[in-house]
Design a protein around this motif. Structure first.
Motif, PDB file in Angstrom:
ATOM      1  N   THR A 120       0.836  -1.196   0.000  1.00  0.00           N
ATOM      2  CA  THR A 120       0.000   0.000   0.000  1.00  0.00           C
ATOM      3  C   THR A 120       0.876   1.253   0.000  1.00  0.00           C
ATOM      4  O   THR A 120       2.046   1.210   0.359  1.00  0.00           O
ATOM      5  CB  THR A 120      -0.924   0.039   1.238  1.00  0.00           C
ATOM      6  N   ASP A 123      -1.457   6.679   1.404  1.00  0.00           N
ATOM      7  CA  ASP A 123      -2.892   6.986   1.452  1.00  0.00           C
ATOM      8  C   ASP A 123      -3.733   5.732   1.661  1.00  0.00           C
ATOM      9  O   ASP A 123      -4.960   5.803   1.638  1.00  0.00           O
ATOM     10  CB  ASP A 123      -3.325   7.689   0.162  1.00  0.00           C
ATOM     11  N   ARG A 125      -3.900   3.196  -0.367  1.00  0.00           N
ATOM     12  CA  ARG A 125      -4.313   2.564  -1.621  1.00  0.00           C
ATOM     13  C   ARG A 125      -3.505   1.300  -1.865  1.00  0.00           C
ATOM     14  O   ARG A 125      -2.294   1.274  -1.639  1.00  0.00           O
ATOM     15  CB  ARG A 125      -4.126   3.531  -2.784  1.00  0.00           C
TER      16      ARG A 125
END
Length: 140
Positions: A120, A123, A125
């Motif tokens: 990830t 943020d 994501r």
């Protein structure tokens, strides 16, 4: 975590020249789960602003090996090393900043592990996923 596991993770894997060159940093380690950070560097990009896929694969490979070693105990004093026997990487988004990879062992035998990996960005994501099989070598 057992000192044998700690030696393999911190001394061997994160102490390797490639891990040092890429700036890998151990964030958490417990039996069967390890998280490693990769700081963004322009030196690790394919095109300006995008981390090279091979660097992300190296992060996935290293965190999976660390997760494999994380379960070591006194019974593993005969371990002499290990190797990735299979690595599958799925790139989902470009890596454009610092990344974090977490590997969780989903299956363990005396000579092998299977780990699930998630990468990830800052943020949260999901940048990439991976599955890795690791082999543990032992003295005969």
């Amino acid at each position: 975590m057992h000192e044998i596991a700690q030696h393999w993770i911190e001394g061997t894997l994160l102490g390797s020249p490639v891990a040092k060159a890429l700036g890998f940093r151990l964030l958490t380690a417990e039996p069967e789960s390890v998280t490693i950070a990769l700081p963004y560097s322009e030196d690790a990009t394919t095109v300006p602003g995008v981390l090279h896929g091979g660097v992300i694969a190296t992060l996935i490979d290293t965190v999976a090996a660390a997760a494999s070693a994380s379960g070591f105990s006194d019974a593993d004093a005969d371990a002499t090393g290990g190797a990735t026997t299979d690595l599958t990487v799925h790139y989902l988004l470009p890596g454009t900043g610092d990344l974090t990879a977490t590997a969780d062992v989903v299956s363990r035998t005396r000579t092998s592990t299977l780990s699930d990996i998630k990468v990830t960005d800052d943020d949260g994501r999901l940048i990439a996923t991976g599955v890795a099989s690791s082999r543990v070598f032992r003295r005969r």
